[in-house]
Structures are given as C-alpha cells and as structure tokens.
Design an enzyme around this catalytic site. Structure first.
Site, PDB file in Angstrom:
ATOM      1  N   GLY A 156       0.782  -1.124   0.152  1.00 33.19           N
ATOM      2  CA  GLY A 156       0.287   0.580   0.127  1.00 33.19           C
ATOM      3  C   GLY A 156       0.468   1.657   0.556  1.00 33.19           C
ATOM      4  O   GLY A 156       1.836   1.591  -0.468  1.00 33.19           O
TER       5      GLY A 156
ATOM      6  N   HIS B   2       4.311   1.483  -8.563  1.00 39.00           N
ATOM      7  CA  HIS B   2       3.092   0.858  -8.415  1.00 39.00           C
ATOM      8  C   HIS B   2       2.228   0.895  -9.821  1.00 39.00           C
ATOM      9  O   HIS B   2       1.757   0.065  -9.614  1.00 39.00           O
ATOM     10  CB  HIS B   2       2.213   0.529  -7.024  1.00 39.00           C
ATOM     11  CG  HIS B   2       3.066   0.770  -5.716  1.00 39.00           C
ATOM     12  ND1 HIS B   2       3.404   2.045  -4.964  1.00 39.00           N
ATOM     13  CD2 HIS B   2       3.802  -0.288  -5.367  1.00 39.00           C
ATOM     14  CE1 HIS B   2       4.621   1.778  -3.379  1.00 39.00           C
ATOM     15  NE2 HIS B   2       4.651   0.201  -3.859  1.00 39.00           N
TER      16      HIS B   2
END
Ligand code: PAF
Length: 282
Positions: A25, A31
């Site tokens: 996260g 990402h």
C-alpha cells in the site's frame, strides 16, 4: 474493481491466471507503472495490499508505515485493476504472528538473500519475512505472472531465485522485473519518501546522483569511492555503497559482466535504498 478480504473469494474464475502486483500500500506512480506493465500482458490484474509484519525488524517502522487504503483504491481504479486483495494479518498468518516469525526465520533462502552481506546483513530478519509472505500470497492468488520493481533489486533477485528453486510449488509463474520510476530530480519513488522533511527530501537526491556519478567508472574501487564521496557530501550516513554482480550480488573485480551499483543510506530516521546497472567495459 473488487475489494477482496477473504482469500476464498480469490478462486473466482474472473481472476484465474491473473497478473499479480504485491504491495504494502501507500501506493505511488512506481506501483502504477507495475500495474500498467501487468495490464499490457492482457490478463486480469490483481493487486494485494498487506503491510507484512514479519518483514519488519523490531526497531523498524511497522507501526508507523503509512496505511492509505482509500487513496490506494483511487489510484488503482482508473488503471482497470480487477481485484484488490486486502487480507487481514490472521488470514495470512493463521498460526499467529509469533509462530510465523519463527517460520520466517527457519526458511531456507536462496544464496542471493544470505551471502551478499547487504540487506541480508543490515536487516537480518527481513528477507525471511518477504519470502514467507510472497510465497503465501502466490499460493492464495495463483497468478501466472508477478511484477516487481527493480527499486528493491535484492528483493527481486530473491523472488526470482525462490520461484525457480521450487517449480513444484509455483508452476510456470513468471517473475517480471520492472524499471524503477523516479521523481524529476532522480529520487527513486518509494512509500518511505513521505517520511522526509523538506531539507531531507533535498538531500535524498544524493542516492541517484551517486549512482550516476559512478555509472561509467572503469574500476570498481573508483565507482565505490565516488558513491561514498557523493553520499558524504550530501550529509547522508552510508550503510553500503557497492558494485556487485547483477545476478549473484557477490563482489566483482571488474566491469566485464553485468553489474549493479547498490546503495543503502540513512537520512535522519529514514533509511533509503537505490540501485542501478553500471556500464559494461570489455
Ligand atoms: O516490495 C514490497 O512492497 C513488499 O516487500 C512485498 C513484496 C509486497 C512483500 O510484502
């Protein structure tokens, strides 16, 4: 985009043979680039978000690691992600955290995660925790390909060798390396960059600068000296700044084969890592 908490839901046919991007996260454009790369392969993309307690040392930042699920989902939704797997600690470690930490410590890791004396020496319990959680996530998600950033180059090499060493468990799973994404001034994107105050953020340029300065050196000692000098000049505390064989991560005498410059340095309370391919000279 489905949010999946219960591992049993992963067996849905819509997610079979997916492209998988495991994360902790606090997502950023690095990402995002892994997800885009996975989507190019034309399979549904599953992203996991799990802050894995077993890969943090006792004095590390597990408790304060940023948890930003809403912002993470907002970043993933427009990228066409099919599922976001957000398991609980209990779902990943049903035998309890203590037993799982012991299991991580007992794992037989590939040499690339035990011999180089780099991250393996600086963070002695880290790679056991990474190998344990990534193996477990692969077992649950059963992807056909998994995408990892070169930013964590030593982790990438560990996972490549771990999967190759146990094809009975992982089948034909492909581990796909993806290039590091950088800020305009060269700083490699990382969830931990958000810990940096404005002056530290400025000094953090030192890592990519050091790799750039060393990139075309013709001797390993020169490259390593240049990296250290650059880190010193920006006021960073160097843990290591070395040139290693790009595959084994062991020391090299020269630049005839692919090598990697690898750096870990501290800036106040924050520890940063970076790496880059060095020039091959024959
Ligand atoms: O690179 C990371 O974010 C983590 O180490 C990983 C691979 C998701 C395992 O927790």
């Amino acid at each position: 985009m489905r949010i999946i908490e219960d591992p049993a839901e992963l067996s849905s046919s819509a997610l079979q043979g997916c492209g998988f991007v495991p994360t902790m996260g606090a997502l950023h454009e690095g990402h995002g680039s892994l997800v885009r790369r996975a989507a190019q392969d034309g399979r549904p993309v599953v992203v996991s978000i799990f802050v894995n307690p077993t890969q943090f040392g006792p004095k590390e930042d597990y408790a304060r690691y940023p948890r930003t699920l809403d912002a993470d989902c907002a970043l993933l939704e427009p990228l066409g992600v099919a599922g976001v797997f957000v398991p609980s600690v209990e779902a990943i470690y049903p035998s309890g955290l203590e037993a799982s930490r012991d299991e991580a410590a007992r794992l037989t890791l590939p040499q690339v995660a035990t011999e180089p004396r780099l991250e393996d020496a600086c963070r002695p319990t880290h790679f056991g925790g990474v190998a344990l959680v990534v193996g477990r996530l692969f077992d649950l998600v059963r992807p056909s390909a998994a995408y990892f950033g070169e930013k964590d180059y030593q982790q990438l090499r560990l996972i490549e060798d771990m999967v190759d060493a146990d094809r009975a468990r992982y089948g034909a799973l492909r581990v796909v390396p993806c290039p590091t994404i950088r800020e305009r001034d060269g700083l490699a994107m990382s969830s931990r960059n958000r810990y940096l105050g404005p002056e530290e953020r400025e000094a953090a340029r030192a890592l990519s600068r050091a790799l750039q300065v060393a990139h075309s050196a013709q001797r390993v000692e020169t490259a390593e000296r240049l990296m250290r000098e650059t880190l010193d000049s920006f006021g960073l505390e160097t843990e290591y700044a070395v040139v290693r064989d790009a595959r084994t991560l062991m020391p090299v005498a020269g630049f005839e084969r692919p090598t990697r410059g690898l750096i870990a340095a501290r800036l106040g309370a924050t520890r940063l890592i970076d790496n880059a391919a060095m020039t091959i000279w024959r």
